[in-house]
Enzyme design. Sequence first.
Site, PDB file in Angstrom:
ATOM      1  CG  HIS A   1      16.043  -1.176  29.065  1.00  0.00           C
ATOM      2  ND1 HIS A   1      15.235  -1.741  28.107  1.00  0.00           N
ATOM      3  CD2 HIS A   1      16.870  -0.334  28.417  1.00  0.00           C
ATOM      4  CE1 HIS A   1      15.575  -1.260  26.919  1.00  0.00           C
ATOM      5  NE2 HIS A   1      16.561  -0.405  27.080  1.00  0.00           N
TER       6      HIS A   1
ATOM      7  N   GLY B   1      21.678   2.149  22.704  1.00  0.00           N
ATOM      8  CA  GLY B   1      21.489   0.707  22.516  1.00  0.00           C
ATOM      9  C   GLY B   1      22.180   0.234  21.252  1.00  0.00           C
ATOM     10  N   GLY B   2      21.424   0.144  20.170  1.00  0.00           N
ATOM     11  CA  GLY B   2      21.934  -0.422  18.919  1.00  0.00           C
ATOM     12  C   GLY B   2      23.226   0.205  18.435  1.00  0.00           C
TER      13      GLY B   2
ATOM     14  N   GLY C   1      15.082   1.004  19.672  1.00  0.00           N
ATOM     15  CA  GLY C   1      15.370  -0.043  18.701  1.00  0.00           C
ATOM     16  C   GLY C   1      14.481   0.007  17.460  1.00  0.00           C
TER      17      GLY C   1
ATOM     18  CB  SER D   1      16.358   5.460  17.425  1.00  0.00           C
ATOM     19  OG  SER D   1      15.617   4.247  17.439  1.00  0.00           O
TER      20      SER D   1
ATOM     21  CD  GLU E   1      16.277   4.024  27.325  1.00  0.00           C
ATOM     22  OE1 GLU E   1      17.344   4.342  26.804  1.00  0.00           O
ATOM     23  OE2 GLU E   1      15.881   2.855  27.405  1.00  0.00           O
TER      24      GLU E   1
HETATM   25  P1  PGA Z   1      18.380   1.993  20.858  1.00  0.00           P
HETATM   26  O1  PGA Z   1      18.186   1.367  22.335  1.00  0.00           O
HETATM   27  O2  PGA Z   1      19.459   3.026  20.991  1.00  0.00           O
HETATM   28  O3  PGA Z   1      18.779   0.809  20.039  1.00  0.00           O
HETATM   29  O4  PGA Z   1      17.063   2.562  20.473  1.00  0.00           O
HETATM   30  C1  PGA Z   1      18.075   2.162  23.443  1.00  0.00           C
HETATM   31  C2  PGA Z   1      17.966   1.288  24.638  1.00  0.00           C
HETATM   32  O5  PGA Z   1      18.027   0.061  24.522  1.00  0.00           O
HETATM   33  O6  PGA Z   1      17.805   1.787  25.739  1.00  0.00           O
END
Ligand code: PGA
Length: 243
Positions: A87, A226-227, A165, A205, A159
Site C-alpha cells: 500500500h 479506504g475511507g 484519501g 476515493s 492506486e
Molecule cells: P480511499 O483509500 O478510498 O480513502 O481513497 C484507498 C486506500 O487506502 O487504498
Amino acid sequence: MNCSLSEAKKLASEIVNMVRDEVKSEAEIVLCPPFIYLIEINDLIGSSANISLGAQNCHQEESGAFTGEISADMLTSLGSKYVILGHSERREYFGESDELLEKKIKHALNKDLLPIFCCGEKPESREANDQEVIVSKQIEKALFSLSADEIQKVVIAYEPVWAIGTGKTASAEQAQEMHAFIRSKISEKYGKEAGDGVSILYGGSVKPGNAQEIFSQPDIDGGLIGGASLKSRDFTDIVKAIG
Ligand code: PGA
C-alpha cells in the site's frame, strides 16, 4: 488505523448483514481490518459465502526475532485468505521498496496467503506524465520473478497516490487507461490468458457516487476501498455498484 474494537465490530457486523440481505452480487468481498481485530471480524464474517478476511501487511520472514511484526503463518492461522502488500502508505511512511515487496509477495504465496499488490504513481509523476514508467517498474520489480502459476494468485490494485484519501478520484478514463496498461504488461510477460485472468482493482476515493462509472470500465475488476469502507452504507452501496 481506524476504529476501536467495538466500533470495528459494529461496522463489520453491519456490513455482513447488509451484504447478506441486500447484495445480489457474486463479487468477492474482502474485509481487511487491523491485525488485532482479525479474530473478531473473522467470527462476524462466519460462513458468509462471498466475504473473506484479509490483512493489511505481513512480514517477509517465516518466524523469528522480529519484534512487533506479524507473519504470514500467523495471519492464515486467524483465517486470513488475503494480505494487502505495498500500500502506498507502507511505501511512503515505512520505506517499503519493490525489492522488499517482492520478498513479501513470494513469502505470502508460499504460505497460501493471496497478495493484493498495490502500485501507483505519486502526483508529481502524473503531472510529468510518467505514470506508466513508474507503475511498470513497480510491477517488474515486485512481480516479474513470480512463476506463471504464482502470478495467477496475485490481485493487483492500481492506486494513484494522488487519489488516495484526497477526495480526488482518477477519471474513469484515466483509471481504465492504466488498468489496460497493467493488463498488457502481465500479458506480455505471462501470456494472454494470465493477463485476461488477473484481477485489477482500482483504489483512490471510490465512493457510492462514482463507483458505477469506475466499475463499468472493461479492465477494472473491482475496488480497494479506504475511507468509504468506514461507513457500512457507503461500502455496501459500492459493492452493489459492482453488479
Ligand atoms: P480511499 O483509500 O478510498 O480513502 O481513497 C484507498 C486506500 O487506502 O487504498
